[in-house]
Every structure is written in C-alpha cells, then in structure tokens.
Design an enzyme around this catalytic site. Sequence first.
Site, short mmCIF file in Angstrom:
data_model
loop_
_atom_site.label_atom_id
_atom_site.label_comp_id
_atom_site.label_asym_id
_atom_site.label_seq_id
_atom_site.Cartn_x
_atom_site.Cartn_y
_atom_site.Cartn_z
N LYS A 10 -18.56 9.78 6.19
CA LYS A 10 -17.22 10.29 6.46
C LYS A 10 -17.02 10.47 7.96
O LYS A 10 -17.97 10.68 8.71
CB LYS A 10 -17.04 11.66 5.79
CG LYS A 10 -17.06 11.67 4.28
CD LYS A 10 -16.92 13.11 3.78
CE LYS A 10 -16.96 13.18 2.26
NZ LYS A 10 -15.75 12.58 1.67
N ARG A 31 -18.30 10.60 -9.08
CA ARG A 31 -18.23 9.92 -10.38
C ARG A 31 -19.59 9.41 -10.83
O ARG A 31 -19.84 9.27 -12.02
CB ARG A 31 -17.22 8.77 -10.29
CG ARG A 31 -17.59 7.64 -9.39
CD ARG A 31 -16.43 6.73 -9.00
NE ARG A 31 -15.54 7.39 -8.06
CZ ARG A 31 -14.42 6.83 -7.59
NH1 ARG A 31 -14.07 5.61 -7.97
NH2 ARG A 31 -13.66 7.49 -6.73
N LYS A 69 -18.54 18.63 -11.31
CA LYS A 69 -19.20 18.00 -10.15
C LYS A 69 -19.82 19.07 -9.27
O LYS A 69 -19.15 20.02 -8.86
CB LYS A 69 -18.16 17.20 -9.37
CG LYS A 69 -18.64 16.64 -8.05
CD LYS A 69 -17.49 15.95 -7.31
CE LYS A 69 -17.86 15.58 -5.89
NZ LYS A 69 -16.72 14.97 -5.15
N ASP A 114 -21.33 16.84 1.10
CA ASP A 114 -21.05 15.41 1.00
C ASP A 114 -20.80 14.83 2.39
O ASP A 114 -19.72 14.99 2.95
CB ASP A 114 -19.83 15.18 0.10
CG ASP A 114 -19.53 13.70 -0.08
OD1 ASP A 114 -20.43 12.87 0.19
OD2 ASP A 114 -18.40 13.38 -0.47
N GLU A 143 -19.42 9.43 -4.64
CA GLU A 143 -20.63 9.86 -5.35
C GLU A 143 -20.37 10.75 -6.55
O GLU A 143 -21.18 10.83 -7.47
CB GLU A 143 -21.57 10.58 -4.36
CG GLU A 143 -21.23 12.05 -4.07
CD GLU A 143 -19.87 12.28 -3.46
OE1 GLU A 143 -19.27 13.33 -3.73
OE2 GLU A 143 -19.39 11.41 -2.70
N ASP A 146 -19.61 7.08 -0.69
CA ASP A 146 -18.80 8.30 -0.59
C ASP A 146 -18.03 8.58 -1.88
O ASP A 146 -17.35 9.60 -1.98
CB ASP A 146 -17.83 8.19 0.59
CG ASP A 146 -17.17 9.50 0.94
OD1 ASP A 146 -17.77 10.56 0.62
OD2 ASP A 146 -16.07 9.49 1.51
#
Length: 495
Positions: A275, A349, A263, A268, A347, A345
């Site tokens: 978040k 995967r 990843k 993020d 993201e 959130d």
Amino acid sequence: MPTPTPPTPLPDVEVSAGSAAGVPVAVLTRASDDGPAQIGPGGDELGPAWAEAVGLAGKAGEVRRGPVDAAARWAVGVGAGEPKHWRGAGAALARAVNALLETRPDAGDAVQVELPADVDAEQAAWFATGLRLGGYRYRVTGEDQAPRLRSVRLVVSERDRRERIAAAVKRAGVLAAATALTRDLANAPSNVKDPAWLAKSAVKAIGKPKGLTARIHDEKWLAEHGFGGLLAVGGGSSRPPRLVHVTWSPPNAVGPHIGLVGKGITFDTGGISIKPNEGMHLMRTDMAGGAAVLAAIGAIARLGLPIRVTALVPCAENHVSGSSYRPGDVVRHYGGKTTEITNTDAEGRVVLADALTYAHQDLGVDLLVDVATLTGAMKVSLGTRIGGLFTDDDALADRISAASTTAGESLWRMPLLDHLAAEVHSDVADVRQCPPGPGAITAALFLREFTGGLPWAHLDIAGPARADRAYADVVPGATGFAARTLVEFVASYGS
C-alpha cells in the site's frame, strides 16, 4: 508497551424511582415547530430569559450549561425524539460532562436525568446507549487520566414504566459493551496487536458464560489441517496466524445454527502489492469485522439468546518479507479449492475463504454471515457511514436489514451481478482472487464460491468501521460497527 486492557469501562446507567441529593441534574429539552424549546422535568430554574440568552433550541445533541449555582447543570436537546436523536443526546451529554471534568476534576462524575412521562423504553435505551458510548476514548499515554463520566441515574416514578425502561436499558448496556469491545480491539496498536494477542485478548474479554466455549488454533494446527489461505497471508510476518473458534450452545436452542465469520487482519501492509504510506496507519483497524463477530457472540451469550452460534475469526498479519505470498501464486484453501493470487493486498477474502469452508464443511452451520473491512471500493460506493450487504437470499437480506435498523447501524443492499460470476473462475486455479469489474461486488462473488451453497450474507464494512470525527455515539477511531447488528440478527430467530 502497556495499553488499555479491554474491555474499556463504560458509564453505569441505572433506572431509579427517585433523585439523589447533591448529584448534578440534566434537564431534557425538545425542539418545537411553533415556539420556544419545551423544557422537561427538573427545569424550573431554566426560565425564558435564560433560554433566550443561551439560544436554547432543543435540537438533538444540543447541550447548554445551566444558570450559575442552579441545580440544573445541563440542558440537553432531544430534538423531535426519534431514536437517533435520543442516542445523539446521550452522547452529547457524556461528552459535555467529560469536557468539564478535563478542566474541573472536582465537578462530579455523576449526573441524573428525570425522564418525562411520555418517554418509552426504546427512547430511554437509545439515550443510555449514547451516554455509554458517546464519551468512549482509547488512548495510550503515560499521563494521568482526568476523571470521566462514571454513572447516570434515570429517574422514572411510575413502577410499571420504570421496570420496562430498566429492562431495556440493561439490554442496551450489553449491546453497548459489545460495541465498545469491538472498538477496543480495533483501536489497539499493531505493535501490540499481533494475531496471538488479538485471539487471547478477545477470548479473555468476552469471558466464559455458561454455554460458551472458545478455542484458539495456532499455526501448527492450521498447517496440519490445510488452512492454506490463512497460512499464505500470514506467511510474510514473523508473528504467525491464529484461528479463533467460539461456540455458543444454549440448551433447547431454536432456529438455525448460525455461522459468523469475521476478518481478523491485525495489520495490512498490502504485502508485496504494498500500500502507499498515506492511510496505512489506519490498517490497525483492518480486523474490525473479526472484532465485531467476537464481541457479538459474547453479547449473544450474555443475553442468553436461544440460538446456536459459531464464530470463526482467521487472524493474520499481512506483511512483507522473503516468505510473503506473491502475485501469481496458487493457494490451496481448507477443503481443497485453489485460488490464483493476483493482488496480495486483497488478503481478507483469502483468509475468509478458509474459515467459510470450515464452517459449512465441518461445523454443521445452517447459514453464514461474514463481516469484513474488505474493499476500498465499498467506501467509494457508499461512503463512510453505511456498510454494504450482499446476499442472494431475499429473506436473509430482509432479516439483516431489519436487524441493522434496530441496531442503529446503516446497511445498503448491493447487487450480486450474474454476468460477473463467470469472471471469478481462473485458467490456472479453481478461482481467481480479484476478478475484473466492480471491486466490492466481485469480492463478494469470490467469497460466495466458498459458502457451499448455504444461505449466506456478506457485510463489507470498510467505510463505517472507522471514523475521523464524532457523530451520534461514534467517536474518532474504530466505531464498533456491526456488533449490534449481528446480535439483533441472531435475536430475531428467537422471537
């Protein structure tokens, strides 16, 4: 903004037949169950009165300054001599030397240690690992930097033993460099580290050993080839996504063609499912899995391991804007499978799904291992020093677990619960992004849908990828976790 250029230089550790004049000496000490600490070679000046005065115990990681004007500047405890004790001892010595140099820049940036006759190659390698990584520091500053530990001489008089130790220390140096590179990439601030920077910097840092090839695919290539998951996650940022594709193709390769997928979320925000502010600054390390994969394949090439490996790292910034993907969207991944988005959130995967499919469908890998800071649920389950291992394949689980033990990185096998597998499927798409149930397990079950039935393992390193305090060879910030495990895992197929 200028930032440290990876890779960070690490102290040089050499193995020599004799000591060097004028170089400060560190003496190894060991804990004893039934008496005072045992003092190793070179410790003639460290008498009982001094040992009692400083409370010398010989416990792992204990560092004491030697008597004033003595040749023995340091006494370093190795405890009972277990691998973790040797690693902690090396790290503690490196930190002590660096701390002294902060206040006394002229104190000397080299040290030498005579290894006792019963120290074997594995113990010496762990000691060298601690020396190299324990003093690691990543800092963006305009101030002049104090000198740091530059070199360590390990003195071994017997030739055969010296050669064995030198080989082990050299190999450990490659693994330490992979850990440090992972830290460098993950620690870099995200105002600098966009997907393009990560891709270019990682490829440049791992170099071009013969047999290693690297390609970086931009957003146009991704759109032409249908990488819908990666494009969706990266769509909210003005800094577009990238896919890093690195292949190690040694001559006369043995074993399976291994696919490593990491990843690479360079920052993020959570996207529209944003978040909270608390802790968001840590999201610069959300690409630690991708960094570990890229550092590992570089180390695999440098070691010349006779196993073919392909590494894929989908890189994107999950940001908030009018072009961000939304809860309720349906994303079409590479290969055609569709995902119902329920939480922007989650993201990681989504981008991994594209890369996993590409690896098994187009690149001909025989097995897959993905590495990701994937779920907060994993931190709740196992804390911050142990990663989660998910796989249906018992033999693969055993091999990865053994590799992690050899690497000194802790993994714990987690279940893939059959009764939750049906929850992955969606009423409006092929699968849904966040099925109900235990978050780390359902995330792994989602990823399994994109592995094409190949042997596959998922490492969720959300906990141990970063640290807020020093322990063993780990320092605050990115830890470099998983890079050594991946190298040892690949190496196991060549032995």
